[in-house]
Design a protein around this motif. Sequence first.
Motif, PDB file in Angstrom:
ATOM      1  N   ASP A 111       0.776  -0.782   0.252  1.00 29.54           N
ATOM      2  CA  ASP A 111       0.078   0.123   0.163  1.00 29.54           C
ATOM      3  C   ASP A 111       0.860   1.273  -0.184  1.00 29.54           C
ATOM      4  O   ASP A 111       0.274   2.387  -0.481  1.00 29.54           O
ATOM      5  CB  ASP A 111      -0.830   0.017   0.982  1.00 29.54           C
ATOM      6  CG  ASP A 111      -2.421  -1.013   0.947  1.00 29.54           C
ATOM      7  OD1 ASP A 111      -2.307  -1.345   0.169  1.00 29.54           O
ATOM      8  OD2 ASP A 111      -2.526  -1.084   2.096  1.00 29.54           O
ATOM      9  N   LYS A 112       2.028   1.282   0.729  1.00 30.57           N
ATOM     10  CA  LYS A 112       3.043   2.746   0.777  1.00 30.57           C
ATOM     11  C   LYS A 112       3.945   2.229  -0.304  1.00 30.57           C
ATOM     12  O   LYS A 112       4.482   3.361  -0.975  1.00 30.57           O
ATOM     13  CB  LYS A 112       4.179   2.838   2.157  1.00 30.57           C
ATOM     14  CG  LYS A 112       2.554   2.709   3.080  1.00 30.57           C
ATOM     15  CD  LYS A 112       3.015   2.507   4.475  1.00 30.57           C
ATOM     16  CE  LYS A 112       2.401   2.995   5.569  1.00 30.57           C
ATOM     17  NZ  LYS A 112       3.207   3.240   7.213  1.00 30.57           N
ATOM     18  N   GLU A 113       4.413   1.117  -1.019  1.00 30.74           N
ATOM     19  CA  GLU A 113       4.883   1.115  -2.173  1.00 30.74           C
ATOM     20  C   GLU A 113       4.608   0.893  -2.734  1.00 30.74           C
ATOM     21  O   GLU A 113       5.133  -0.214  -4.093  1.00 30.74           O
ATOM     22  CB  GLU A 113       6.510  -0.312  -1.659  1.00 30.74           C
ATOM     23  CG  GLU A 113       7.056  -0.178  -0.009  1.00 30.74           C
ATOM     24  CD  GLU A 113       7.746   1.264   0.114  1.00 30.74           C
ATOM     25  OE1 GLU A 113       8.539   2.256  -1.197  1.00 30.74           O
ATOM     26  OE2 GLU A 113       8.420   1.443   1.231  1.00 30.74           O
ATOM     27  N   ARG A 114       3.974   2.073  -4.026  1.00 32.77           N
ATOM     28  CA  ARG A 114       3.182   1.663  -4.967  1.00 32.77           C
ATOM     29  C   ARG A 114       4.530   1.400  -6.369  1.00 32.77           C
ATOM     30  O   ARG A 114       3.591   1.131  -7.070  1.00 32.77           O
ATOM     31  CB  ARG A 114       1.776   2.938  -5.068  1.00 32.77           C
ATOM     32  CG  ARG A 114       1.064   2.821  -4.101  1.00 32.77           C
ATOM     33  CD  ARG A 114       0.250   1.926  -4.275  1.00 32.77           C
ATOM     34  NE  ARG A 114      -0.048   1.607  -5.031  1.00 32.77           N
ATOM     35  CZ  ARG A 114      -0.454   0.155  -5.554  1.00 32.77           C
ATOM     36  NH1 ARG A 114      -0.576  -0.075  -4.357  1.00 32.77           N
ATOM     37  NH2 ARG A 114      -1.316  -0.141  -6.615  1.00 32.77           N
ATOM     38  N   ASP A 115       5.688   2.377  -6.704  1.00 32.54           N
ATOM     39  CA  ASP A 115       6.285   2.760  -7.770  1.00 32.54           C
ATOM     40  C   ASP A 115       6.811   1.149  -7.453  1.00 32.54           C
ATOM     41  O   ASP A 115       7.046   0.961  -8.673  1.00 32.54           O
ATOM     42  CB  ASP A 115       7.381   3.145  -6.812  1.00 32.54           C
ATOM     43  CG  ASP A 115       6.958   4.691  -7.486  1.00 32.54           C
ATOM     44  OD1 ASP A 115       6.062   4.731  -7.893  1.00 32.54           O
ATOM     45  OD2 ASP A 115       7.827   5.589  -6.543  1.00 32.54           O
TER      46      ASP A 115
END
Length: 272
Positions: A111-115
Amino acid sequence: MGKKRKKEGARKGGSRRFLIILGLLVAGAFAAKTFVYSDDTPAAGGYRSNESGILYDYTPEAFEAALKSGKPTILDLSADWCPPCRITAPILEKLRGEYRGEVNIFTANADKERDLVLRYREEWFPAFIFFDRDGNEVRRVRGLIFEEDFRLAIEELLHEDSLAITVETVAPETVLNRLMAGERLTLIDVRTPQEFDSGHIPGAINIPLDRIDEASLRDRGISEDQEVIVYCQGGVRSHRAARILYLMGYRKVRDMGGILDWNRIGGPVVRS
Protein backbone atom coordinates in the motif's frame (compact mmCIF):
# COMPACT_ATOMS: atom_id res chain seq x y z
CA MET A 1 -49.54 -15.08 24.09
CA GLY A 2 -47.87 -11.73 23.31
CA LYS A 3 -45.74 -11.89 26.47
CA LYS A 4 -44.77 -15.49 25.75
CA ARG A 5 -43.62 -14.58 22.23
CA LYS A 6 -41.63 -11.67 23.63
CA LYS A 7 -39.91 -13.94 26.15
CA GLU A 8 -39.14 -16.52 23.47
CA GLY A 9 -37.83 -13.78 21.19
CA ALA A 10 -35.66 -12.44 23.99
CA ARG A 11 -34.26 -15.92 24.67
CA LYS A 12 -33.52 -16.44 20.95
CA GLY A 13 -31.94 -13.01 20.68
CA GLY A 14 -29.81 -13.73 23.73
CA SER A 15 -28.72 -17.04 22.24
CA ARG A 16 -27.74 -15.37 19.00
CA ARG A 17 -25.74 -12.72 20.84
CA PHE A 18 -24.02 -15.41 22.89
CA LEU A 19 -23.03 -17.32 19.75
CA ILE A 20 -21.73 -14.15 18.11
CA ILE A 21 -19.65 -13.23 21.17
CA LEU A 22 -18.37 -16.79 21.46
CA GLY A 23 -17.39 -16.74 17.79
CA LEU A 24 -15.50 -13.49 18.23
CA LEU A 25 -13.66 -14.86 21.27
CA VAL A 26 -12.65 -18.00 19.38
CA ALA A 27 -11.53 -15.95 16.38
CA GLY A 28 -9.54 -13.67 18.64
CA ALA A 29 -7.88 -16.62 20.35
CA PHE A 30 -7.01 -18.14 16.98
CA ALA A 31 -5.54 -14.88 15.76
CA ALA A 32 -3.50 -14.47 18.93
CA LYS A 33 -2.16 -18.00 18.52
CA THR A 34 -1.51 -17.74 14.80
CA PHE A 35 0.05 -14.31 14.39
CA VAL A 36 3.14 -14.77 16.56
CA TYR A 37 6.12 -12.68 15.57
CA SER A 38 9.72 -12.58 16.67
CA ASP A 39 11.20 -9.73 18.69
CA ASP A 40 13.90 -9.00 16.12
CA THR A 41 14.68 -5.32 15.79
CA PRO A 42 13.77 -4.08 12.29
CA ALA A 43 16.68 -3.20 10.04
CA ALA A 44 17.48 0.45 9.39
CA GLY A 45 14.52 2.01 7.63
CA GLY A 46 12.23 -0.89 8.53
CA TYR A 47 9.30 -0.96 10.93
CA ARG A 48 6.75 -3.31 12.45
CA SER A 49 3.12 -2.50 11.72
CA ASN A 50 1.00 -1.79 14.79
CA GLU A 51 -2.07 -2.93 12.87
CA SER A 52 -0.94 -6.33 11.60
CA GLY A 53 2.37 -7.04 13.35
CA ILE A 54 4.05 -7.53 9.97
CA LEU A 55 7.72 -6.57 9.87
CA TYR A 56 8.28 -4.37 6.81
CA ASP A 57 12.03 -4.20 6.21
CA TYR A 58 12.13 -3.18 2.55
CA THR A 59 14.02 -0.05 1.57
CA PRO A 60 14.88 0.81 -2.06
CA GLU A 61 18.58 1.14 -1.28
CA ALA A 62 18.90 -2.18 0.58
CA PHE A 63 16.84 -4.04 -2.03
CA GLU A 64 18.86 -2.74 -4.99
CA ALA A 65 22.09 -3.60 -3.16
CA ALA A 66 20.78 -7.12 -2.49
CA LEU A 67 20.07 -7.73 -6.17
CA LYS A 68 23.75 -6.98 -6.87
CA SER A 69 25.12 -8.90 -3.88
CA GLY A 70 25.58 -12.22 -5.68
CA LYS A 71 23.08 -13.90 -3.36
CA PRO A 72 19.50 -15.03 -4.10
CA THR A 73 16.81 -12.55 -3.09
CA ILE A 74 13.12 -12.89 -2.21
CA LEU A 75 10.74 -9.93 -2.30
CA ASP A 76 7.46 -10.27 -0.40
CA LEU A 77 4.71 -7.80 -1.34
CA SER A 78 2.22 -7.76 1.54
CA ALA A 79 -0.39 -5.49 3.14
CA ASP A 80 -1.87 -5.01 6.61
CA TRP A 81 -5.43 -5.76 5.46
CA CYS A 82 -4.45 -9.10 3.88
CA PRO A 83 -5.08 -12.17 6.17
CA PRO A 84 -2.74 -14.53 4.22
CA CYS A 85 -0.02 -11.86 4.52
CA ARG A 86 -0.33 -11.97 8.30
CA ILE A 87 0.02 -15.74 8.29
CA THR A 88 3.07 -15.89 6.01
CA ALA A 89 4.88 -12.96 7.68
CA PRO A 90 6.13 -14.90 10.75
CA ILE A 91 7.22 -17.76 8.48
CA LEU A 92 9.38 -15.36 6.49
CA GLU A 93 10.81 -13.88 9.68
CA LYS A 94 11.82 -17.34 10.81
CA LEU A 95 13.42 -18.19 7.47
CA ARG A 96 15.11 -14.79 7.30
CA GLY A 97 16.95 -15.69 10.49
CA GLU A 98 17.81 -19.22 9.40
CA TYR A 99 19.14 -18.21 5.98
CA ARG A 100 20.80 -14.95 7.05
CA GLY A 101 23.96 -14.47 5.02
CA GLU A 102 22.77 -16.87 2.30
CA VAL A 103 19.51 -15.40 1.01
CA ASN A 104 18.21 -11.82 1.10
CA ILE A 105 14.54 -11.62 2.15
CA PHE A 106 12.54 -8.38 2.09
CA THR A 107 8.93 -7.62 2.96
CA ALA A 108 7.42 -4.46 1.45
CA ASN A 109 4.14 -2.75 2.28
CA ALA A 110 2.28 -2.87 -1.04
CA ASP A 111 0.00 0.00 0.00
CA LYS A 112 2.93 2.34 0.61
CA GLU A 113 5.46 1.12 -1.95
CA ARG A 114 3.28 1.79 -4.98
CA ASP A 115 6.25 2.38 -7.29
CA LEU A 116 7.54 -1.08 -6.43
CA VAL A 117 4.14 -2.66 -7.09
CA LEU A 118 3.93 -0.92 -10.46
CA ARG A 119 7.50 -1.88 -11.30
CA TYR A 120 6.67 -5.56 -10.95
CA ARG A 121 3.09 -5.18 -12.22
CA GLU A 122 1.59 -7.05 -9.32
CA GLU A 123 -2.00 -6.87 -8.10
CA TRP A 124 -2.33 -10.06 -6.03
CA PHE A 125 -1.13 -10.17 -2.42
CA PRO A 126 0.83 -11.63 -0.90
CA ALA A 127 3.14 -12.03 -3.87
CA PHE A 128 6.61 -13.53 -3.53
CA ILE A 129 9.15 -12.73 -6.24
CA PHE A 130 12.30 -14.85 -6.37
CA PHE A 131 15.55 -13.55 -7.87
CA ASP A 132 18.67 -15.55 -8.70
CA ARG A 133 22.24 -14.60 -7.79
CA ASP A 134 22.41 -12.25 -10.78
CA GLY A 135 19.30 -10.34 -9.70
CA ASN A 136 17.06 -11.84 -12.39
CA GLU A 137 13.48 -12.80 -11.55
CA VAL A 138 13.15 -16.57 -11.86
CA ARG A 139 9.79 -17.26 -10.24
CA ARG A 140 6.70 -15.61 -8.80
CA VAL A 141 4.31 -17.19 -6.31
CA ARG A 142 1.06 -15.73 -4.98
CA GLY A 143 -1.20 -16.40 -2.03
CA LEU A 144 -0.87 -18.41 1.16
CA ILE A 145 2.32 -20.50 1.04
CA PHE A 146 3.34 -23.15 3.56
CA GLU A 147 6.72 -23.16 5.30
CA GLU A 148 7.88 -26.35 3.58
CA ASP A 149 7.13 -24.78 0.19
CA PHE A 150 9.22 -21.73 1.07
CA ARG A 151 12.09 -23.98 2.12
CA LEU A 152 11.85 -25.91 -1.14
CA ALA A 153 11.98 -22.68 -3.16
CA ILE A 154 14.92 -21.33 -1.15
CA GLU A 155 16.91 -24.55 -1.54
CA GLU A 156 16.36 -24.41 -5.30
CA LEU A 157 17.61 -20.82 -5.33
CA LEU A 158 20.73 -21.89 -3.46
CA HIS A 159 21.36 -24.77 -5.87
CA GLU A 160 21.22 -23.06 -9.23
CA ASP A 161 21.68 -26.28 -11.21
CA SER A 162 17.98 -27.00 -10.65
CA LEU A 163 17.11 -23.65 -12.23
CA ALA A 164 19.16 -24.44 -15.34
CA ILE A 165 16.29 -26.61 -16.59
CA THR A 166 13.81 -24.44 -18.45
CA VAL A 167 10.27 -25.81 -18.32
CA GLU A 168 7.48 -24.13 -20.23
CA THR A 169 4.74 -22.42 -18.28
CA VAL A 170 1.09 -22.20 -19.22
CA ALA A 171 -1.34 -19.53 -18.02
CA PRO A 172 -4.47 -20.60 -16.11
CA GLU A 173 -6.52 -18.63 -18.66
CA THR A 174 -5.11 -20.79 -21.46
CA VAL A 175 -5.92 -24.00 -19.60
CA LEU A 176 -9.45 -22.78 -18.87
CA ASN A 177 -10.07 -21.84 -22.51
CA ARG A 178 -8.83 -25.22 -23.71
CA LEU A 179 -11.05 -27.07 -21.25
CA MET A 180 -14.05 -24.93 -22.20
CA ALA A 181 -13.39 -25.82 -25.85
CA GLY A 182 -13.77 -29.49 -24.94
CA GLU A 183 -10.10 -30.42 -25.09
CA ARG A 184 -9.04 -33.31 -22.87
CA LEU A 185 -5.96 -32.35 -20.87
CA THR A 186 -3.73 -34.35 -18.56
CA LEU A 187 -3.74 -32.27 -15.38
CA ILE A 188 -1.71 -33.42 -12.37
CA ASP A 189 -2.40 -31.85 -8.98
CA VAL A 190 0.79 -32.33 -6.95
CA ARG A 191 -0.68 -31.24 -3.61
CA THR A 192 -1.53 -33.55 -0.73
CA PRO A 193 -4.67 -35.72 -0.93
CA GLN A 194 -6.31 -33.50 1.70
CA GLU A 195 -5.66 -30.36 -0.35
CA PHE A 196 -6.87 -32.13 -3.48
CA ASP A 197 -10.13 -33.18 -1.81
CA SER A 198 -10.77 -29.60 -0.66
CA GLY A 199 -11.05 -28.43 -4.26
CA HIS A 200 -9.34 -29.27 -7.56
CA ILE A 201 -9.64 -28.60 -11.27
CA PRO A 202 -12.22 -30.87 -12.95
CA GLY A 203 -10.57 -33.90 -14.51
CA ALA A 204 -7.29 -33.49 -12.62
CA ILE A 205 -5.57 -36.47 -11.03
CA ASN A 206 -3.73 -36.32 -7.73
CA ILE A 207 -0.08 -37.37 -7.53
CA PRO A 208 1.58 -35.63 -4.54
CA LEU A 209 5.02 -34.18 -5.18
CA ASP A 210 6.77 -36.77 -3.01
CA ARG A 211 5.06 -39.64 -4.87
CA ILE A 212 5.98 -38.75 -8.44
CA ASP A 213 7.74 -41.75 -9.97
CA GLU A 214 7.56 -44.00 -13.01
CA ALA A 215 5.10 -46.40 -11.37
CA SER A 216 2.59 -43.72 -10.33
CA LEU A 217 2.61 -42.23 -13.83
CA ARG A 218 2.43 -45.59 -15.59
CA ASP A 219 -0.47 -46.74 -13.39
CA ARG A 220 -2.44 -43.70 -14.56
CA GLY A 221 -1.63 -44.26 -18.21
CA ILE A 222 0.57 -41.17 -18.57
CA SER A 223 3.26 -41.59 -21.22
CA GLU A 224 6.34 -39.50 -21.93
CA ASP A 225 5.12 -38.34 -25.33
CA GLN A 226 1.95 -36.62 -24.10
CA GLU A 227 1.48 -33.11 -22.76
CA VAL A 228 1.26 -32.95 -18.97
CA ILE A 229 0.15 -29.86 -17.03
CA VAL A 230 1.04 -29.66 -13.34
CA TYR A 231 -0.23 -27.33 -10.64
CA CYS A 232 -0.20 -27.02 -6.85
CA GLN A 233 -1.38 -24.47 -4.27
CA GLY A 234 0.75 -21.43 -4.94
CA GLY A 235 3.29 -22.47 -7.57
CA VAL A 236 6.29 -23.77 -5.61
CA ARG A 237 5.57 -27.50 -5.71
CA SER A 238 4.43 -27.38 -9.34
CA HIS A 239 7.72 -25.70 -10.23
CA ARG A 240 9.62 -28.56 -8.61
CA ALA A 241 7.32 -31.25 -10.04
CA ALA A 242 7.72 -29.93 -13.58
CA ARG A 243 11.49 -30.24 -13.33
CA ILE A 244 11.28 -33.75 -11.91
CA LEU A 245 9.03 -34.81 -14.78
CA TYR A 246 11.31 -33.15 -17.32
CA LEU A 247 14.31 -35.06 -16.00
CA MET A 248 12.24 -38.25 -16.20
CA GLY A 249 11.80 -37.68 -19.92
CA TYR A 250 8.45 -35.85 -20.00
CA ARG A 251 9.57 -33.08 -22.36
CA LYS A 252 6.03 -31.78 -22.90
CA VAL A 253 5.43 -30.95 -19.24
CA ARG A 254 3.91 -27.51 -18.58
CA ASP A 255 3.83 -25.65 -15.25
CA MET A 256 0.51 -23.88 -14.59
CA GLY A 257 1.52 -22.67 -11.12
CA GLY A 258 -1.03 -22.55 -8.32
CA ILE A 259 -4.73 -23.19 -8.04
CA LEU A 260 -4.94 -19.79 -6.33
CA ASP A 261 -4.39 -18.19 -9.74
CA TRP A 262 -7.02 -20.55 -11.17
CA ASN A 263 -9.49 -19.38 -8.52
CA ARG A 264 -8.61 -15.77 -9.27
CA ILE A 265 -9.87 -16.08 -12.87
CA GLY A 266 -13.02 -17.91 -11.77
CA GLY A 267 -11.98 -21.38 -12.93
CA PRO A 268 -14.32 -24.20 -11.85
CA VAL A 269 -13.34 -26.53 -9.01
CA VAL A 270 -14.79 -29.77 -7.73
CA ARG A 271 -14.56 -31.30 -4.26
CA SER A 272 -14.12 -34.96 -3.47
